[in-house]
Design an enzyme around this catalytic site. Structure first.
Site, PDB file in Angstrom:
ATOM      1  N   GLN A 275       0.825  -1.201   0.000  1.00  0.00           N
ATOM      2  CA  GLN A 275       0.000   0.000   0.000  1.00  0.00           C
ATOM      3  C   GLN A 275       0.862   1.254   0.000  1.00  0.00           C
ATOM      4  OE1 GLN A 275      -2.999   0.466  -0.523  1.00  0.00           O
ATOM      5  NE2 GLN A 275      -3.043   2.640  -0.036  1.00  0.00           N
ATOM      6  N   HIS A 278       2.687   3.123  -3.203  1.00  0.00           N
ATOM      7  CA  HIS A 278       2.005   3.912  -4.243  1.00  0.00           C
ATOM      8  C   HIS A 278       2.566   5.319  -4.326  1.00  0.00           C
ATOM      9  CE1 HIS A 278      -1.157   1.361  -5.867  1.00  0.00           C
ATOM     10  NE2 HIS A 278      -1.358   0.872  -4.653  1.00  0.00           N
ATOM     11  N   GLU A 343     -10.686   2.861   1.673  1.00  0.00           N
ATOM     12  CA  GLU A 343     -10.831   2.305   0.328  1.00  0.00           C
ATOM     13  C   GLU A 343     -10.752   0.770   0.398  1.00  0.00           C
ATOM     14  OE1 GLU A 343      -7.537   3.399  -2.097  1.00  0.00           O
ATOM     15  OE2 GLU A 343      -8.505   2.841  -3.998  1.00  0.00           O
ATOM     16  N   HIS A 344      -9.704   0.259   1.037  1.00  0.00           N
ATOM     17  CA  HIS A 344      -9.516  -1.197   1.180  1.00  0.00           C
ATOM     18  C   HIS A 344      -9.506  -1.566   2.652  1.00  0.00           C
ATOM     19  CE1 HIS A 344      -6.898   0.091  -2.318  1.00  0.00           C
ATOM     20  NE2 HIS A 344      -7.797  -0.662  -2.920  1.00  0.00           N
ATOM     21  N   ASP A 377      -5.926  -6.008  -6.685  1.00  0.00           N
ATOM     22  CA  ASP A 377      -5.603  -4.914  -7.594  1.00  0.00           C
ATOM     23  C   ASP A 377      -5.507  -5.379  -9.043  1.00  0.00           C
ATOM     24  OD1 ASP A 377      -5.500  -2.893  -5.757  1.00  0.00           O
ATOM     25  OD2 ASP A 377      -3.329  -2.920  -5.517  1.00  0.00           O
ATOM     26  N   HIS A 436     -51.684  21.473 -13.277  1.00  0.00           N
ATOM     27  CA  HIS A 436     -51.457  20.058 -12.973  1.00  0.00           C
ATOM     28  C   HIS A 436     -52.784  19.395 -12.592  1.00  0.00           C
ATOM     29  CE1 HIS A 436     -47.200  21.035 -12.998  1.00  0.00           C
ATOM     30  NE2 HIS A 436     -46.865  19.802 -12.674  1.00  0.00           N
TER      31      HIS A 436
END
Lengths: 454, 454
Positions: A275, A278, A343-344, A377, A436
């Site tokens: 992780q 990145h 996210e994960h 991934d 209407h």
């Protein structure tokens, strides 16, 4: 030898909430001094990043292909003519790709397709006494996927957006990718081939987003834009939102592990290192009630780190955004994870399946120690494009619903008109919308007459 | 007596595309001179609408309730203390609502609930050879609905957002509604009661959107904001998008009728008048291949118009945004409708059901002459909050999927690791992410050892 640990241990939920788990509000983004001075050189005056993006979008809307090619030359160091990449060129890139990479792209595309084929997103009708109601679910007509072409291209991200779009039935899936110094990435072209992409355009940056959103003579406009990009791409996506749909405004990537004493510290450390590699803004966090595991993972991170090619990025990421958090128990650990909305989320727990129902906010949940986030991934099947920066509270990974839209279907039996009309007329008159009420009444009267004279 | 017709007839697809069916790009919104001068008076200097909104949002983020109450006093002419409206006050509003309106609100809420209960949005798991994959579908935790309190309140819009949210299982559905001169709308409170809303807050405008997005001491922040509002509300929703989800950026409302010679001109005229009464920017368009129908509807509009209370608004709307378009045939009429992507599409066709499959872009489609759009606005069941301004190409009416989010579920059998790992490692190394490859390898090795020593 005693060195400073690569990752800190934070004791207790309160300390974690105040530090590593704290979310910063989305603020205005300013560029680095280098970026600012290159903007001044290229545009002839100092401008904010958002002003640069607004200028480019406006020029593309007004001048189309001419503006696109002007900015490719100015910003990417070379334009490609024609903008549309030929099918032959895409196939040549595929043919010249080494066999192992072709196999991997094909296998990943097959896995992504197989997973998304299981997701149901179909039309339905219900034939009731009052009439037939339902939802027509249809694919979008044109979807644009942005594929960056930086030092290293990311073919996997292209697959993770394009393959679900094709499974959803989008007839025109198009890719925009920048000509870097006049050259396209052959790997991106190969990934487009593997994903069954319909059209590829040689354009990047904010000018690509403008062309996809507004259309030019060469690039028909799309209905939705997906895919990661640099800060100019993100700001441009935010600006065109409304003219087209966008997938999300991506923030830095995040992985949160919840582990108990049964977890393998080698796996946990490897997942956090993956992780952290990145970029320095990426977050790798472990929450565990086990002091022993915390210390083992800390040691294991130090050990594994030395052999990794991206050790410098990893160190920076772990130092600013990583931590091992000691929680009271697994319940508290999952509670902290739900607040953070990662996210994960990786559950390295003996009773991972039993705990799944406690998970409320996460892009993806990795159940048990064999499903590593890194495998997800690339090769498992669900899209790796997932909500970041706490948006998992309300948004979803890329999935079939990103590529379809609903049209509500209304049909009414005349028999049902009296009961429905009374309600509609009362509410319409309450809201002062007398025409209407009238549109309802003319049918009620006609229906009444049919009954009497029919 | 010859007067100018209230609605023009446009002959041919090309002329229609160039005039009434042309879409204008979303432009910067500027206020009227009156609005500008009141901004200057209230804020002490000239500001754009967007600057006003940015100031308010920033103040609410920093000063919470204090800022909220300051702006209620400044802009709405009175603040209400406490901000949270008590359950007793909501129930009192319900009890003091006239019985016919209570019945109508209850009936409408029941219809909306019944329709949305038919929509499936559930979790799924698939137990495959490689592992167990799926999607966990969960309701959002907190949803905020904005309910304007102008001269006439719109209780129906509150129902159309709040009821689907409750059906989706959102535990905290909250409403924000402005104190106009220190007074809340009793009709809005009654609608909140009928919809089963959990909390109501007395705050409006951009300050309401800020409070819902960022949270204050009195108003917990939400995950998504829905509902119509004035230009300040719309600009504020655009600005907070990303911190929270929003439903859409609504444009003026649109109804497009496709009719053949079988259509009842009285119904068609009534439907167009109902649409046009919303406001001068509303669009009412009829496309038909029948000259006879076109002329009859034109005459009928003139006839019905005279008796309507909102005739002035209707005339303004029909003159600027209304038209009857003569098409070659029904196929071309539907083609034009698909290009326009209307919010509401009414098929007044003898073969309306047979034509349904040709519809590609519309928020709602009204099949046959008995399902009037006005009835759908109140009493049929699907939400009347629908995509406008051509966004039906990519977005949907408010529905269950607005109130849930997906978490992807990844679980892998160790047996499946070798095949999946090869693909993941190849792609990770192609992307330069060596720690990703490593996180996959450590499991492959462990799994291998288990096989050898197990």
């Amino acid at each position: 030898m005693t060195t400073r640990e690569a990752i800190r241990i934070v004791r207790g939920a309160q300390a974690a909430r105040a530090s590593v788990l704290a979310r910063k509000p989305l603020d205005e983004i300013t560029g680095s001094p280098e970026l600012q001075s290159s903007i001044e050189r290229l545009f002839g005056k100092p401008m904010t990043l958002d002003q640069v993006v607004a200028t480019i979008l406006n020029d593309v809307r007004n001048d189309g292909d001419t503006a696109v090619q002007h900015y490719s030359t100015l910003l990417d160091g070379g334009a490609v003519e024609p903008l549309r990449v030929s099918a032959e060129e895409i196939e040549r890139a595929w043919q010249s790709t080494p066999q192992p990479l072709r196999d991997a792209l094909t296998h990943a595309a097959e896995r992504i397709a197989a997973f998304h084929q299981l997701q149901k997103a179909g039309s339905w009708l219900n034939w009731g006494d009052e009439g037939t109601l339902g939802q027509m679910v249809r694919p979008l007509e044109r979807v644009g996927i942005y594929a960056p072409n930086g030092r290293v291209p990311y073919p996997s991200s292209l697959l993770m957006a394009a393959v679900p779009a094709k499974v959803a039935g989008v007839p025109h899936v198009v890719v925009a990718t920048p000509p870097r110094g006049g050259q396209l990435s052959q790997t991106i072209l190969a990934a487009a081939y593997a994903a069954g992409v319909d059209e590829v355009y040689a354009v990047g940056g904010a000018q690509a987003i403008g062309a996809l959103a507004y259309g030019t003579a060469s690039i028909p406009r799309v209905d939705k834009i997906l895919g990661p990009g640099n800060i100019f791409v993100v700001l441009a996506k935010r600006r065109v939102y409304g003219s087209v749909d966008i997938d999300q405004l991506p923030g830095p990537t995040e992985t949160l592990l919840v582990a108990d004493e049964s977890a393998n510290p080698v796996f946990a450390a490897a997942d956090m290192l993956a992780q952290a590699e990145h970029d320095p803004l990426a977050s790798a966090i472990l929450i565990t009630p086990s002091c022993q595991l915390a210390e083992r993972v800390q040691a294991e991170i130090g050990r594994q780190l030395t052999s990794l090619s991206r050790a410098e990025t990893i160190r920076a990421s772990l130092e600013s955004n990583g931590a091992i958090v000691l929680a009271e128990d697994v319940d508290e650990a999952i509670q902290l994870a739900n607040e953070y909305a990662p996210e994960h989320l990786c559950l390295l727990l003996a009773d991972a399946w039993e705990r799944l129902g406690q998970v409320r906010n996460a892009g993806g949940v990795f159940v048990g120690e064999w499903a590593s986030e890194a495998l997800g991934d690339y090769a498992i099947g669900p899209s790796h494009i997932m909500p970041t920066n706490r948006t998992a509270r309300f948004s979803s990974p890329v999935n079939i619903w990103d590529f379809v839209k609903i049209t509500s279907v209304f049909n009414i039996n005349p028999d049902a008109l009296p009961a429905l009309s009374a309600t509609a007329i009362t509410l319409a008159e309450e809201e002062g919308l007398t025409a209407h009420a009238q549109a309802v009444r003319v049918r009620l009267q006609a229906c009444d007459q049919e009954v009497r004279h029919g």
